[in-house]
Design a protein around this motif. Structure first.
Motif, PDB file in Angstrom:
ATOM      1  N   LYS A  52       0.814  -1.219   0.000  1.00 56.27           N
ATOM      2  CA  LYS A  52       0.000   0.000   0.000  1.00 56.27           C
ATOM      3  C   LYS A  52       0.847   1.268   0.000  1.00 56.27           C
ATOM      4  N   THR A  53       2.156   1.147   0.281  1.00 55.23           N
ATOM      5  CA  THR A  53       3.022   2.327   0.145  1.00 55.23           C
ATOM      6  C   THR A  53       3.221   2.676  -1.327  1.00 55.23           C
ATOM      7  N   PHE A  54       2.974   1.725  -2.233  1.00 56.84           N
ATOM      8  CA  PHE A  54       3.125   1.959  -3.668  1.00 56.84           C
ATOM      9  C   PHE A  54       1.840   2.507  -4.282  1.00 56.84           C
ATOM     10  N   GLY A  55       0.712   2.225  -3.656  1.00 57.72           N
ATOM     11  CA  GLY A  55      -0.580   2.649  -4.182  1.00 57.72           C
ATOM     12  C   GLY A  55      -1.651   1.637  -3.806  1.00 57.72           C
ATOM     13  N   PRO A  56      -2.856   1.822  -4.359  1.00 57.54           N
ATOM     14  CA  PRO A  56      -3.961   0.934  -3.987  1.00 57.54           C
ATOM     15  C   PRO A  56      -3.783  -0.485  -4.538  1.00 57.54           C
ATOM     16  N   ILE A  57      -4.278  -1.432  -3.770  1.00 58.71           N
ATOM     17  CA  ILE A  57      -4.324  -2.823  -4.218  1.00 58.71           C
ATOM     18  C   ILE A  57      -5.673  -3.411  -3.826  1.00 58.71           C
ATOM     19  N   VAL A  58      -6.028  -4.496  -4.493  1.00 54.10           N
ATOM     20  CA  VAL A  58      -7.258  -5.220  -4.207  1.00 54.10           C
ATOM     21  C   VAL A  58      -6.872  -6.639  -3.825  1.00 54.10           C
ATOM     22  N   GLU A  59      -7.508  -7.151  -2.783  1.00 50.91           N
ATOM     23  CA  GLU A  59      -7.301  -8.532  -2.363  1.00 50.91           C
ATOM     24  C   GLU A  59      -8.422  -9.380  -2.962  1.00 50.91           C
ATOM     25  N   GLU A  60      -8.046 -10.451  -3.663  1.00 50.99           N
ATOM     26  CA  GLU A  60      -9.030 -11.365  -4.236  1.00 50.99           C
ATOM     27  C   GLU A  60      -8.780 -12.749  -3.660  1.00 50.99           C
ATOM     28  N   ALA A  61      -9.631 -13.146  -2.721  1.00 53.18           N
ATOM     29  CA  ALA A  61      -9.486 -14.459  -2.091  1.00 53.18           C
ATOM     30  C   ALA A  61     -10.013 -15.538  -3.022  1.00 53.18           C
ATOM     31  N   LYS A  62      -9.202 -16.544  -3.236  1.00 57.03           N
ATOM     32  CA  LYS A  62      -9.557 -17.720  -4.023  1.00 57.03           C
ATOM     33  C   LYS A  62      -9.582 -18.922  -3.083  1.00 57.03           C
ATOM     34  N   LYS A  63      -9.859 -20.093  -3.618  1.00 57.65           N
ATOM     35  CA  LYS A  63      -9.933 -21.288  -2.783  1.00 57.65           C
ATOM     36  C   LYS A  63      -8.597 -21.597  -2.102  1.00 57.65           C
ATOM     37  N   THR A  64      -7.490 -21.515  -2.846  1.00 60.77           N
ATOM     38  CA  THR A  64      -6.192 -21.930  -2.304  1.00 60.77           C
ATOM     39  C   THR A  64      -5.205 -20.789  -2.116  1.00 60.77           C
ATOM     40  N   SER A  65      -5.575 -19.582  -2.517  1.00 66.45           N
ATOM     41  CA  SER A  65      -4.635 -18.468  -2.418  1.00 66.45           C
ATOM     42  C   SER A  65      -5.383 -17.143  -2.389  1.00 66.45           C
ATOM     43  N   ILE A  66      -4.611 -16.096  -2.165  1.00 64.26           N
ATOM     44  CA  ILE A  66      -5.118 -14.730  -2.215  1.00 64.26           C
ATOM     45  C   ILE A  66      -4.333 -14.015  -3.303  1.00 64.26           C
ATOM     46  N   HIS A  67      -5.037 -13.476  -4.294  1.00 67.28           N
ATOM     47  CA  HIS A  67      -4.375 -12.698  -5.341  1.00 67.28           C
ATOM     48  C   HIS A  67      -4.360 -11.241  -4.916  1.00 67.28           C
ATOM     49  N   LEU A  68      -3.236 -10.602  -5.119  1.00 67.51           N
ATOM     50  CA  LEU A  68      -3.082  -9.183  -4.834  1.00 67.51           C
ATOM     51  C   LEU A  68      -2.977  -8.480  -6.177  1.00 67.51           C
ATOM     52  N   VAL A  69      -3.879  -7.525  -6.399  1.00 67.07           N
ATOM     53  CA  VAL A  69      -4.107  -6.985  -7.734  1.00 67.07           C
ATOM     54  C   VAL A  69      -3.992  -5.472  -7.740  1.00 67.07           C
ATOM     55  N   ARG A  70      -3.346  -4.966  -8.752  1.00 62.87           N
ATOM     56  CA  ARG A  70      -3.404  -3.534  -9.073  1.00 62.87           C
ATOM     57  C   ARG A  70      -4.426  -3.433 -10.203  1.00 62.87           C
ATOM     58  N   THR A  71      -3.990  -3.463 -11.458  1.00 66.59           N
ATOM     59  CA  THR A  71      -4.901  -3.636 -12.589  1.00 66.59           C
ATOM     60  C   THR A  71      -4.937  -5.107 -12.957  1.00 66.59           C
ATOM     61  N   SER A  72      -3.784  -5.747 -12.863  1.00 67.24           N
ATOM     62  CA  SER A  72      -3.682  -7.200 -13.000  1.00 67.24           C
ATOM     63  C   SER A  72      -2.975  -7.725 -11.749  1.00 67.24           C
ATOM     64  N   ALA A  73      -2.968  -9.032 -11.584  1.00 68.13           N
ATOM     65  CA  ALA A  73      -2.352  -9.624 -10.398  1.00 68.13           C
ATOM     66  C   ALA A  73      -0.858  -9.323 -10.373  1.00 68.13           C
TER      67      ALA A  73
END
Length: 116
Positions: free
Chosen positions: A30-51
């Motif tokens: 988050k020091t770089f900018g906004p991110i989105v957390e996308e929880a999946k079954k086996t992992s969490i993807h951290l996304v800006r525009t793409s993962a």
């Protein structure tokens, strides 16, 4: 009906120290900018525009998969995969808060920058 997953699901049976590692990862990103957390079954993807990274929780660590446009040569990288001509995934084990050093932060910043 498809089951949905939450970030908290990934930490339900984990030691609180593992959640603290994840929270530190988010703080760095988050020091770089906004991110989105996308929880999946086996992992969490951290996304800006793409993962830009993926996180798998383990009993004693996080397995962090970082995106790059080149191969990272470091003993810290447990596994490197070339996904396409200019796309690489690098797995790094995070087990202590002091793993978030300048080298790791640099890799994360690069992943953030190329995920626009």
């Amino acid at each position: 009906m498809t089951k949905s997953y939450s970030v908290n699901d990934h930490f339900a049976s984990r030691d609180p120290a593992i959640r603290a590692l994840y929270d530190q990862l988010l703080k760095v990103l988050k020091t770089f900018g906004p991110i989105v957390e996308e929880a999946k079954k086996t992992s969490i993807h951290l996304v800006r525009t793409s993962a830009l990274a993926g996180v798998e929780t383990r009993k004693d660590c996080l397995l962090l998969n970082i995106k790059a446009d080149h191969k990272i040569n470091s003993p810290r990288v447990e596994k490197a995969e070339q996904i396409s001509a200019k796309r690489f995934h690098h797995r790094v084990r995070i087990s202590k808060l002091n793993n978030f050093d300048a080298e790791l932060k640099g890799w994360l910043k690069h992943a953030y920058d190329i995920s626009d």
